[in-house]
Design an enzyme around this catalytic site. Structure first.
Site, PDB file in Angstrom:
ATOM      1  N   ASP A 364       0.567  -1.299  -0.253  1.00 61.76           N
ATOM      2  CA  ASP A 364       0.098   0.076   0.148  1.00 61.76           C
ATOM      3  C   ASP A 364       0.940   1.314  -0.038  1.00 61.76           C
ATOM      4  O   ASP A 364       0.195   2.242  -0.283  1.00 61.76           O
ATOM      5  CB  ASP A 364      -1.046  -0.006   1.063  1.00 61.76           C
ATOM      6  CG  ASP A 364      -2.167  -0.893   0.890  1.00 61.76           C
ATOM      7  OD1 ASP A 364      -2.598  -1.208  -0.261  1.00 61.76           O
ATOM      8  OD2 ASP A 364      -2.756  -1.390   1.782  1.00 61.76           O
ATOM      9  N   TYR A 452     -10.356  -0.774   1.213  1.00 64.22           N
ATOM     10  CA  TYR A 452     -10.291  -0.912   2.741  1.00 64.22           C
ATOM     11  C   TYR A 452      -9.926   0.308   3.403  1.00 64.22           C
ATOM     12  O   TYR A 452      -9.287   1.228   2.728  1.00 64.22           O
ATOM     13  CB  TYR A 452      -9.036  -1.673   2.866  1.00 64.22           C
ATOM     14  CG  TYR A 452      -9.299  -3.352   3.026  1.00 64.22           C
ATOM     15  CD1 TYR A 452     -10.043  -3.599   4.065  1.00 64.22           C
ATOM     16  CD2 TYR A 452      -8.923  -4.129   2.050  1.00 64.22           C
ATOM     17  CE1 TYR A 452     -10.320  -5.039   4.074  1.00 64.22           C
ATOM     18  CE2 TYR A 452      -9.186  -5.488   1.969  1.00 64.22           C
ATOM     19  CZ  TYR A 452      -9.942  -5.849   3.078  1.00 64.22           C
ATOM     20  OH  TYR A 452     -10.292  -7.366   3.183  1.00 64.22           O
ATOM     21  N   ASP A 512      14.701   4.174  22.716  1.00 66.15           N
ATOM     22  CA  ASP A 512      15.873   4.985  23.375  1.00 66.15           C
ATOM     23  C   ASP A 512      15.456   4.755  24.973  1.00 66.15           C
ATOM     24  O   ASP A 512      15.065   5.792  25.432  1.00 66.15           O
ATOM     25  CB  ASP A 512      15.942   6.182  22.851  1.00 66.15           C
ATOM     26  CG  ASP A 512      16.978   6.417  21.715  1.00 66.15           C
ATOM     27  OD1 ASP A 512      17.212   5.150  21.029  1.00 66.15           O
ATOM     28  OD2 ASP A 512      17.135   7.529  21.129  1.00 66.15           O
ATOM     29  N   GLU A 650      25.333  -7.107  12.050  1.00 69.89           N
ATOM     30  CA  GLU A 650      26.260  -6.364  13.165  1.00 69.89           C
ATOM     31  C   GLU A 650      25.874  -6.664  14.625  1.00 69.89           C
ATOM     32  O   GLU A 650      24.848  -7.157  14.839  1.00 69.89           O
ATOM     33  CB  GLU A 650      26.067  -4.801  12.680  1.00 69.89           C
ATOM     34  CG  GLU A 650      26.543  -4.350  11.478  1.00 69.89           C
ATOM     35  CD  GLU A 650      26.282  -3.047  11.369  1.00 69.89           C
ATOM     36  OE1 GLU A 650      27.173  -2.180  11.359  1.00 69.89           O
ATOM     37  OE2 GLU A 650      24.989  -2.762  10.869  1.00 69.89           O
TER      38      GLU A 650
END
Length: 697
Positions: A364, A452, A512, A650
């Site tokens: 979408d 929708y 965070d 990583e």
């Protein structure tokens, strides 16, 4: 003693000052994330159109061989630059715009993205590239109003050749030269079977209220890759389960009487099964109003531009034109919990027997999901007491477009206590009782992507829980019924099949917690068996919490089909609460999802994020999104591949913020005109101290 009191007063004063300063910086920095203003949009447009080397012309108009602006939206600042403003009160970074330009009037047509700055008085533009410098294929561009106008033209020509077939089999409906009882169409994506194509299956429907569930059994494959519409071609035709190489063959078979035709029932306009007019008997009284929300003394939240405050919460928000709702700098009691929580993508992959059905794989963002957020109705879409805000977008247009009251903010009661306890004295009375009523703040917008209507909510609880929720309502995307179609759906009306399909939603959650150095662990329960210390001839069997530290991106990318941990927990290893626990939040899932295609199967390459209910990566400004507006029409070789973000595996331990991406299911179903609300995720504090259950409603 006096000296101690002075020190205490000083510490309290410093704390209050620090909190006030943090709030001021958050409020000051919120505008960094605000969507482009109409003035900024016009200034960017005028600046680029004034550059002769670009050769830009107006977007609207039927010419496809032109250079024009397709999309304009805010280009976010780099995170470390934004944090200097939010955490230190420094000057805000320069505002910039991301501009998508279609270069159709040149030997090698292409799509180029530019970063334009500074705003509101731009003086420069630079090219923007994607990770790995992947080029954007011109064929992958979203379809525009200009291209749709030519699709309508070719459909006029096509349907003129089969006018008799359509008119006589649909009860007098037509597409060609229609003034009443008209046919309309739906175009299917992706547009082809491999990269570089632009071939679209188009199906015809009766143009009545709720036309999405009125297919007439005619579908046609149009090749519209060429920028000269006169060179567009019809490659295949499907009618009532039969394939033809061209329209003439279908018309000829009909005239000869050798066509297996269908006769659709006529429908009285006042008795259409697809309207929203209630039908049948209802025991709900309509002469008495139902319950309403009230604010006896006014709202308890505060909205200033794109900055919101409520019950210890504060955050900035925007509605990205390409994808939708985002929040930034999410804080609770002055502490940042997340830098970003944002909608990334929504997909709906279908199964079916007709060519349109089996080709339907909607991605979408390719339809500019964020721009289809239309006006919200008070009392229906949002409570009457809500605060309504306008939005502005610049997409496939020549000027900023205002979307009135397209976002709302309101506080509501949940009808369930936040907590309560009745302590009985077992003598007909009680020792004590305590309870807290539960209210939440809701930030809401919608996306009407064709049939929708997605309703997007972010909810903020008074106990530090933040919830994301989405509902898919509107109409099903139905196709023409064939007996073989029952393997892929359910018959919902005469000649109408409700197709099996799956919705998946993707979110980015940039946590965070107590700083940027966060880590990630999962937790499970396992049974332990040991000798009962107070009865040695017996054993004790009970559950034990087992933690697994995830140190790399691959280990933190959980695949669908594999056992998912009971708890997933993000925490700061360097910060502890007063009980000695590391400060953290858990993410709680309240829906079940699964993959939509086998790994690596053609279109699945464009939605590689859908392989994982949860994937954790290191934060990089070069990896801002998991999808793009180009994936819909080129999922085979996408310019944004989420798999690339975790391929290098990583380290994510005690790093500058792991970023979680979350894939969740709305609902897998075979037929339903409206689906229930589904809770997608909750961000919950202190998981080992208490367990807050987000309730699916």
């Amino acid at each position: 003693m006096a000296r101690c009191c002075c020190m205490l007063v000083l510490l309290v004063a410093l704390g209050v000052c620090e909190a006030s300063r943090g709030r001021e910086w958050a409020h000051h920095g919120a505008s960094m994330f605000a969507d482009l203003t109409p003035r900024e949009m016009r200034d960017v447009r005028d600046y680029l159109q004034g550059k002769p080397e670009l050769g830009l012309t107006a977007t609207r108009g039927k010419d496809l061989k032109k250079n024009s602006i397709l999309l304009m939206e805010l280009h976010l600042p780099r995170k470390h630059e934004a944090l200097r403003t939010l955490d230190r009160g420094q000057a805000k970074p320069t505002r910039q715009a991301r501009v998508v330009v279609q270069f159709g009037n040149q030997a090698q047509p292409n799509i180029t993205e530019f970063i334009v700055s500074p705003l509101p008085f731009p003086t420069s533009y630079t090219g923007k590239t994607f990770k790995g410098d992947r080029p954007i294929r011109f064929e992958s561009r979203p379809i525009t109003a200009a291209e749709y106008s030519h699709i309508i033209d070719i459909l006029q020509k096509i349907t003129a050749k089969v006018h008799k077939v359509l008119f006589e089999t649909t009860g007098g409906f037509s597409f060609h030269n229609c003034t009443n009882r008209c046919l309309t169409f739906s175009d299917i994506a992706p547009r082809g079977l491999e990269s570089g194509e632009r071939r679209t299956w188009i199906m015809l429907q009766k143009f009545v209220e709720g036309y999405f569930i009125h297919p007439v059994g005619f579908e046609v494959l149009v090749n519209h890759k060429d920028l000269d519409p006169e060179r567009w071609t019809v490659e295949k035709v499907w009618y009532n389960g039969q394939y033809f190489d061209n329209v003439e063959e279908l018309a000829e078979r009909y005239e000869k009487g050798t066509l297996e035709k269908v006769q659709l029932p006529d429908h009285d306009d006042e008795d259409l099964y697809s309207t929203y007019i209630p039908r049948g008997h209802s025991n709900t009284r309509t002469d008495i109003h139902g319950p309403k929300l009230v604010e006896p003394q006014g709202p308890r939240y505060h909205v200033d531009g794109n900055f919101v405050e409520y019950a210890g919460w504060s955050f900035a928000f925007r509605v990205r034109s390409s994808a939708g709702l985002q929040i930034f700098d999410l804080r609770f009691n002055g502490e940042r919990i997340a830098y970003e929580v944002s909608l990334q993508e929504a997909i709906a992959f279908y199964s079916g027997d007709t060519p349109a059905a089996m080709q339907t794989k909607y991605i979408d963002a390719g339809w500019a999901m964020g721009t289809v957020d239309y006006e919200l109705a008070p009392g229906i879409d949002c409570p009457e007491i809500a605060t309504f805000l306008d939005l502005h977008h610049y997409y496939d247009t020549d000027k900023p477009m205002r979307y009135k009251n397209a976002l709302c903010v309101f506080e509501m009661t949940t009808g369930m206590p936040l907590r309560r306890h009745f302590n009985s004295n077992f003598q007909g009375s009680y020792n004590f009782f305590g309870g807290l009523e539960n209210h939440v703040l809701v930030l809401r917008t919608t996306s009407t992507v064709y049939n929708y209507d997605y309703i997007w909510d972010f909810l903020f609880y008074q106990n530090g829980v933040m919830e994301s929720r989405v509902s898919a309502t509107g109409y099903i995307h139905a196709t023409f019924f064939t007996p073989n179609g029952l393997h892929y759906g359910s018959k919902v009306y005469n000649f109408v099949l409700g197709n099996l399909h799956t919705h998946l939603i993707h979110y980015k959650v940039d946590l965070d917690i107590a700083g940027r150095e966060n880590s990630f662990e999962s937790m499970d329960l396992k049974y332990v068996n040991f000798t009962n210390p107070w009865s040695h001839k017996h054993s004790v069997v009970q559950s034990k919490l087992v933690k697994t530290q995830h140190q790399t991106e691959r280990s933190a990318a959980f695949r669908f089909g594999k056992k998912f941990p009971r708890y997933v927990h993000f925490y700061n290893p360097n910060e502890k609460n007063k009980w000695g626990h590391q400060k953290g939040y858990r993410i709680q899932y309240n829906s079940h999802a699964n993959s939509v295609l086998p790994r690596g199967w053609r279109e699945e390459n464009g939605i590689s994020w859908s392989r994982y209910p949860l994937a954790v990566t290191r934060h990089k400004d070069s990896e801002p999104t998991s999808s793009s507006i180009y994936t819909q029409n080129d999922p085979w070789e996408p310019v944004v591949s989420f798999e690339d973000y975790i391929r290098n595996n990583e380290d994510i331990t005690n790093q500058v913020r792991p970023a979680a991406t979350i894939t969740q299911l709305i609902l897998r179903f075979m037929l339903a005109a409206s689906q229930p609300w589904m809770t997608l995720l909750c961000i919950i504090p202190d998981l080992w101290l208490w367990n807050y259950n987000c309730i699916t409603q």
